[in-house]
Design an enzyme around this catalytic site. Sequence first.
Site, PDB file in Angstrom:
ATOM      1  N   ASN A   1       7.231   5.887  -4.578  1.00 35.83           N
ATOM      2  CA  ASN A   1       7.833   7.226  -4.582  1.00 35.83           C
ATOM      3  C   ASN A   1       8.592   7.547  -3.288  1.00 35.83           C
ATOM      4  O   ASN A   1       9.600   8.221  -3.316  1.00 35.83           O
ATOM      5  CB  ASN A   1       6.794   8.309  -4.921  1.00 35.83           C
TER       6      ASN A   1
ATOM      7  N   CYS B   1       2.917  12.790  -3.505  1.00 35.14           N
ATOM      8  CA  CYS B   1       1.463  12.935  -3.484  1.00 35.14           C
ATOM      9  C   CYS B   1       1.084  14.368  -3.133  1.00 35.14           C
ATOM     10  O   CYS B   1       0.057  14.862  -3.559  1.00 35.14           O
ATOM     11  CB  CYS B   1       0.863  11.953  -2.493  1.00 35.14           C
TER      12      CYS B   1
ATOM     13  N   GLU C   1      -4.617   6.129   1.208  1.00 31.95           N
ATOM     14  CA  GLU C   1      -3.845   7.372   1.017  1.00 31.95           C
ATOM     15  C   GLU C   1      -3.550   7.459  -0.466  1.00 31.95           C
ATOM     16  O   GLU C   1      -2.695   6.738  -0.981  1.00 31.95           O
ATOM     17  CB  GLU C   1      -2.542   7.321   1.824  1.00 31.95           C
TER      18      GLU C   1
HETATM   19  P1  NAD Z   1      -0.240   2.180  -7.664  1.00 30.86           P
HETATM   20  O1  NAD Z   1      -1.665   2.364  -7.306  1.00 30.86           O
HETATM   21  O2  NAD Z   1       0.092   1.847  -9.073  1.00 30.86           O
HETATM   22  O3  NAD Z   1       0.430   1.028  -6.777  1.00 30.86           O
HETATM   23  C1  NAD Z   1       0.482   1.089  -5.367  1.00 30.86           C
HETATM   24  C2  NAD Z   1       0.650  -0.311  -4.813  1.00 30.86           C
HETATM   25  O4  NAD Z   1      -0.530  -1.059  -5.082  1.00 30.86           O
HETATM   26  C3  NAD Z   1       1.802  -1.114  -5.432  1.00 30.86           C
HETATM   27  O5  NAD Z   1       2.423  -1.849  -4.403  1.00 30.86           O
HETATM   28  C4  NAD Z   1       1.079  -2.040  -6.395  1.00 30.86           C
HETATM   29  O6  NAD Z   1       1.772  -3.238  -6.665  1.00 30.86           O
HETATM   30  C5  NAD Z   1      -0.190  -2.322  -5.632  1.00 30.86           C
HETATM   31  N1  NAD Z   1      -1.322  -2.766  -6.443  1.00 30.86           N
HETATM   32  C6  NAD Z   1      -1.539  -2.587  -7.776  1.00 30.86           C
HETATM   33  N2  NAD Z   1      -2.728  -3.124  -8.129  1.00 30.86           N
HETATM   34  C7  NAD Z   1      -3.283  -3.627  -7.006  1.00 30.86           C
HETATM   35  C8  NAD Z   1      -4.522  -4.276  -6.718  1.00 30.86           C
HETATM   36  N3  NAD Z   1      -5.423  -4.498  -7.674  1.00 30.86           N
HETATM   37  N4  NAD Z   1      -4.779  -4.645  -5.450  1.00 30.86           N
HETATM   38  C9  NAD Z   1      -3.883  -4.380  -4.459  1.00 30.86           C
HETATM   39  N5  NAD Z   1      -2.690  -3.788  -4.672  1.00 30.86           N
HETATM   40  C10 NAD Z   1      -2.393  -3.393  -5.932  1.00 30.86           C
HETATM   41  O7  NAD Z   1       0.484   3.513  -7.194  1.00 30.86           O
HETATM   42  P2  NAD Z   1       2.008   3.909  -7.424  1.00 30.86           P
HETATM   43  O8  NAD Z   1       2.191   4.296  -8.848  1.00 30.86           O
HETATM   44  O9  NAD Z   1       2.894   2.892  -6.822  1.00 30.86           O
HETATM   45  O10 NAD Z   1       2.118   5.214  -6.493  1.00 30.86           O
HETATM   46  C11 NAD Z   1       1.891   6.508  -6.949  1.00 30.86           C
HETATM   47  C12 NAD Z   1       0.570   7.021  -6.448  1.00 30.86           C
HETATM   48  O11 NAD Z   1       0.542   6.964  -5.040  1.00 30.86           O
HETATM   49  C13 NAD Z   1       0.329   8.462  -6.796  1.00 30.86           C
HETATM   50  O12 NAD Z   1      -0.998   8.623  -7.215  1.00 30.86           O
HETATM   51  C14 NAD Z   1       0.549   9.186  -5.483  1.00 30.86           C
HETATM   52  O13 NAD Z   1      -0.121  10.409  -5.372  1.00 30.86           O
HETATM   53  C15 NAD Z   1       0.045   8.175  -4.509  1.00 30.86           C
HETATM   54  N6  NAD Z   1       0.602   8.431  -3.186  1.00 30.86           N
HETATM   55  C16 NAD Z   1      -0.217   8.867  -2.193  1.00 30.86           C
HETATM   56  C17 NAD Z   1       0.309   9.171  -0.934  1.00 30.86           C
HETATM   57  C18 NAD Z   1      -0.559   9.696   0.183  1.00 30.86           C
HETATM   58  O14 NAD Z   1      -0.101   9.704   1.313  1.00 30.86           O
HETATM   59  N7  NAD Z   1      -1.770  10.139  -0.079  1.00 30.86           N
HETATM   60  C19 NAD Z   1       1.670   9.011  -0.714  1.00 30.86           C
HETATM   61  C20 NAD Z   1       2.468   8.573  -1.756  1.00 30.86           C
HETATM   62  C21 NAD Z   1       1.932   8.269  -2.986  1.00 30.86           C
END
Ligand code: NAD
Length: 499
Positions: free
Chosen positions: A140, A269, A235
């Site tokens: 995002n 987020c 996060e």
């Molecule tokens: P996601 O959890 O689907 O993926 C995040 C990352 O993790 C990607 O690079 C993905 O390839 C990797 N990944 C997937 N499975 C994995 C595993 N088993 N082990 C290690 N890595 C793995 O999240 P997304 O859809 O990319 O992002 C959106 C989410 O992120 C939303 O829930 C949003 O709220 C959150 N977010 C949080 C913050 C914060 O600062 N708190 C900031 C931005 C986004």
Amino acid sequence: MELTTSTLEVFNPATGAKIAEVPITPPAAVGPAVARARHAFSTWRELSFAHRARYLYAARDWIVDHQDEIIETICSETGKPRTEALIAEVFYCCDLLSYYAKNSERYLKDEVRSPHLLKNKRVFVVYKPLGVVGVISPWNYPFTLAMGDVVPALMAGNTVILKPSEYTPLTGLLVERLFREVGLPPNVLQTLCGYGDTGAALVDHCDGIAFTGSVATGKKVAERAAQRLIPVLLELGGKDPMIVLRDADLERAANACVWGALSNAGQICMSVERVYVEAPIYDEFVRRVVEKVKSLRQGTEKQFGEIDIGPLTMPKQLETVERHLRDAVEKGAQILVGGKRKEGLFFEPTVLVNVDHSMQIMREETFGPVIPIMKVNSAEEALMLANDSRYGLSASVFTRNKELGAQLARQLETGNVCVNDCIANFAVLEAPYGGVKESGLGRRHGEWGLRQFTSPQTVVVDRFGLKREPFWYPYNERVAHWISRALRWLYRRGWRRRD
Ligand code: NAD
């Protein structure tokens, strides 16, 4: 040796066009990449802060010079408006680089501690880098959320491997390129593209992980990291409440609500995901929000300022938004504007009312351009509902009574709160940023953001060189008696109060 086995296809969510193919690093190739990073670590860790800071300043200059290209790359794979890429990604990263280039030494230099008890010792704390840090980032804010951990991890003396989201690998590769072009030594920062299994392999090999993403994946990462007992920063997602009290500046609150809920098509987020408004101002607040939402421009753009809202970044998000809205409408919610899918990945910005906590839209992260607004009778009710959540990332309170706002802020169960503002916490680099409850563990920014990429080592140096300490072997009654008297003298309340 050829380590890549296949490619990731990258699509522009605004047009649906395929824009690139990127080689995948399969899980089996992650171990060798970490070994290269470990080798680079042995020299990188020895550099002075001033030396490392020079790379950060050079990276900042590179970003300023290449801002158009960076914005183009981010927008091509996320579909977000160019203005949002400029402000929340390019601008943020320049500030982040300046901040950590300037402040890291102050936060990480050896700290002398004055012992409370052992006055015959000299004590200092050394912040040692972890080694190789894996940064796993989402789609995002692909630049901000990659750089957000890469930069402090590097400044703390670690080498880093970045695994960008499979949806935004081009921005991840740009991060690697920018550091390469400013002369960062080889393998101090590598970007490995791939799916979740590549990320999981990083957890198996690195010395620490900074993960930003969904709660579900965050829990998997934490479980896996627990097998090796390596530190993890998590996060995760949010369901951020906005509370609007009866004395609020309605125009500011309505503007903040619309922007806070809809920027990046609601895929933040810290998006405003649910709104609680006190009854006396509810109708007028809703009217203003609906009017403002109707005036927003959605589409694709070639130049700054042509649109306000882009598409969702992927089909999965569209499905979540539709599922939450369907559930809400079935349970009695009323859609006042929007509510429908348009062509491609576009979804109309949507306002709905008559919502309650039986609905997914008030409880689960929607991550889409939707504003559910609920009427409440008091600040207490708003607070109770705001805290009725498994998430705890951020929140906002709107009131002209700043004291009351600060008081409510303290009672909100979130890591971040804004009074008469929203999302602003993320831009405050000197204060901790992070979530409570299921929104995460650990803190970005400030000294917290740096120190989590270190392992503090406490060094105790004896000052006087006695042949033996009085409490070493052999034990004897006289010493025990003496220690017992010291105990009374130091700690017995009523006799001698030292504290
Ligand atoms: P996601 O959890 O689907 O993926 C995040 C990352 O993790 C990607 O690079 C993905 O390839 C990797 N990944 C997937 N499975 C994995 C595993 N088993 N082990 C290690 N890595 C793995 O999240 P997304 O859809 O990319 O992002 C959106 C989410 O992120 C939303 O829930 C949003 O709220 C959150 N977010 C949080 C913050 C914060 O600062 N708190 C900031 C931005 C986004």
